[in-house]
Design an enzyme around this catalytic site. Sequence first.
Site, PDB file in Angstrom:
ATOM      1  N   CYS A 182      -4.024   0.599  -2.532  1.00  0.00           N
ATOM      2  CA  CYS A 182      -3.871  -0.626  -1.739  1.00  0.00           C
ATOM      3  C   CYS A 182      -2.799  -1.536  -2.352  1.00  0.00           C
ATOM      4  O   CYS A 182      -2.493  -1.450  -3.549  1.00  0.00           O
ATOM      5  CB  CYS A 182      -5.176  -1.404  -1.708  1.00  0.00           C
ATOM      6  SG  CYS A 182      -6.483  -0.660  -0.730  1.00  0.00           S
ATOM      7  N   GLU A 234      -2.962  -4.692  -3.048  1.00  0.00           N
ATOM      8  CA  GLU A 234      -3.485  -5.583  -4.094  1.00  0.00           C
ATOM      9  C   GLU A 234      -3.529  -4.878  -5.443  1.00  0.00           C
ATOM     10  O   GLU A 234      -3.156  -5.415  -6.472  1.00  0.00           O
ATOM     11  CB  GLU A 234      -4.907  -6.047  -3.737  1.00  0.00           C
ATOM     12  CG  GLU A 234      -5.006  -6.844  -2.452  1.00  0.00           C
ATOM     13  CD  GLU A 234      -5.242  -5.976  -1.226  1.00  0.00           C
ATOM     14  OE1 GLU A 234      -4.660  -4.880  -1.119  1.00  0.00           O
ATOM     15  OE2 GLU A 234      -6.014  -6.413  -0.355  1.00  0.00           O
ATOM     16  N   ASN A 282       0.847  -1.195   0.000  1.00  0.00           N
ATOM     17  CA  ASN A 282       0.000   0.000   0.000  1.00  0.00           C
ATOM     18  C   ASN A 282       0.879   1.241   0.000  1.00  0.00           C
ATOM     19  O   ASN A 282       1.953   1.276   0.619  1.00  0.00           O
ATOM     20  CB  ASN A 282      -1.004  -0.004   1.160  1.00  0.00           C
ATOM     21  CG  ASN A 282      -0.392  -0.148   2.526  1.00  0.00           C
ATOM     22  OD1 ASN A 282       0.666  -0.751   2.703  1.00  0.00           O
ATOM     23  ND2 ASN A 282      -1.060   0.400   3.526  1.00  0.00           N
ATOM     24  N   ILE A 283       0.427   2.242  -0.737  1.00  0.00           N
ATOM     25  CA  ILE A 283       1.184   3.490  -0.908  1.00  0.00           C
ATOM     26  C   ILE A 283       0.231   4.643  -0.606  1.00  0.00           C
ATOM     27  O   ILE A 283      -0.699   4.903  -1.387  1.00  0.00           O
ATOM     28  CB  ILE A 283       1.733   3.600  -2.350  1.00  0.00           C
ATOM     29  CG1 ILE A 283       2.576   2.366  -2.701  1.00  0.00           C
ATOM     30  CG2 ILE A 283       2.556   4.880  -2.510  1.00  0.00           C
ATOM     31  CD1 ILE A 283       2.949   2.256  -4.178  1.00  0.00           C
ATOM     32  N   GLU A 284       0.418   5.271   0.537  1.00  0.00           N
ATOM     33  CA  GLU A 284      -0.500   6.336   0.956  1.00  0.00           C
ATOM     34  C   GLU A 284      -0.003   7.706   0.488  1.00  0.00           C
ATOM     35  O   GLU A 284       1.088   7.829  -0.078  1.00  0.00           O
ATOM     36  CB  GLU A 284      -0.672   6.280   2.478  1.00  0.00           C
ATOM     37  CG  GLU A 284      -1.299   4.956   2.906  1.00  0.00           C
ATOM     38  CD  GLU A 284      -1.552   4.843   4.391  1.00  0.00           C
ATOM     39  OE1 GLU A 284      -1.070   5.699   5.172  1.00  0.00           O
ATOM     40  OE2 GLU A 284      -2.249   3.873   4.780  1.00  0.00           O
ATOM     41  N   CYS A 297     -10.157  -4.889   0.327  1.00  0.00           N
ATOM     42  CA  CYS A 297     -11.254  -3.913   0.396  1.00  0.00           C
ATOM     43  C   CYS A 297     -12.160  -4.065  -0.824  1.00  0.00           C
ATOM     44  O   CYS A 297     -11.814  -4.745  -1.806  1.00  0.00           O
ATOM     45  CB  CYS A 297     -10.692  -2.488   0.485  1.00  0.00           C
ATOM     46  SG  CYS A 297     -10.151  -1.817  -1.093  1.00  0.00           S
ATOM     47  N   CYS A 312     -10.642  -3.097  -4.256  1.00  0.00           N
ATOM     48  CA  CYS A 312      -9.703  -4.111  -4.783  1.00  0.00           C
ATOM     49  C   CYS A 312     -10.467  -5.336  -5.301  1.00  0.00           C
ATOM     50  O   CYS A 312     -10.081  -5.923  -6.315  1.00  0.00           O
ATOM     51  CB  CYS A 312      -8.696  -4.508  -3.715  1.00  0.00           C
ATOM     52  SG  CYS A 312      -7.489  -3.197  -3.382  1.00  0.00           S
TER      53      CYS A 312
HETATM   54  N1  THU Z   1      -5.168  -1.587   2.587  1.00  0.00           N
HETATM   55  C1  THU Z   1      -4.589  -2.387   1.648  1.00  0.00           C
HETATM   56  O1  THU Z   1      -3.526  -2.068   1.097  1.00  0.00           O
HETATM   57  N2  THU Z   1      -5.215  -3.548   1.339  1.00  0.00           N
HETATM   58  C2  THU Z   1      -6.317  -4.027   1.961  1.00  0.00           C
HETATM   59  O2  THU Z   1      -6.778  -5.105   1.639  1.00  0.00           O
HETATM   60  C3  THU Z   1      -6.942  -3.252   3.024  1.00  0.00           C
HETATM   61  C4  THU Z   1      -6.422  -1.878   3.238  1.00  0.00           C
HETATM   62  C5  THU Z   1      -4.468  -0.343   2.979  1.00  0.00           C
HETATM   63  C6  THU Z   1      -5.128   0.943   2.593  1.00  0.00           C
HETATM   64  C7  THU Z   1      -4.530   1.888   3.598  1.00  0.00           C
HETATM   65  O3  THU Z   1      -3.264   2.307   3.127  1.00  0.00           O
HETATM   66  C8  THU Z   1      -4.308   1.034   4.835  1.00  0.00           C
HETATM   67  O4  THU Z   1      -4.326  -0.312   4.374  1.00  0.00           O
HETATM   68  C9  THU Z   1      -5.366   1.226   5.911  1.00  0.00           C
HETATM   69  O5  THU Z   1      -6.636   1.067   5.398  1.00  0.00           O
END
Ligand code: THU
Length: 137
Positions: free
Chosen positions: A55, A57, A44-46, A91, A94
């Site tokens: 996310c 995935e 995940n890259i915020e 999520c 995804c």
């Molecule tokens: N996130 C994912 O990368 N994959 C998931 O299946 C659930 C959530 C990330 C999004 C965000 O960066 C962090 O997790 C918290 O929600």
Amino acid sequence: MDNNYSEIIKMALNSRKNSYSPYSGFKVGACLKDVYGNLYTGCNIENAAFSPSNCAERTAFFKAVSEGIKEFECIAIAGGAYEVKDYCPPCGVCRQVMIEFCNPETFKIILVKTENKYREMLLKDLLPESFGRLNIE
Ligand code: THU
């Protein structure tokens, strides 16, 4: 550790270390396998503006699709704040990306706790009654 998924599980756990998640503090790693056996990792890259966040995935899917690959077998996912304590299901967004490229009857989603502790699910069970390409034909 002798299961079919040992390599993608290890790679998902390892990709989690690359997570850029200073806002949520929740690190997720994924590893996607195509039908030829090639692997694509993702984390995940915020973003400070929040909505551009991606996310793990989708990072893996977009890497693969951007390389011309559109047929997939399975994805392993591992998520947790400091460590992976619980299973991290994908999520809704995804799941919708998965349904664009994957057969819901056969595409497997491997939820990972450790190299030896994982749960295997089918996309059809995680996204029943889905809306997809066929609905807009
Ligand atoms: N996130 C994912 O990368 N994959 C998931 O299946 C659930 C959530 C990330 C999004 C965000 O960066 C962090 O997790 C918290 O929600």
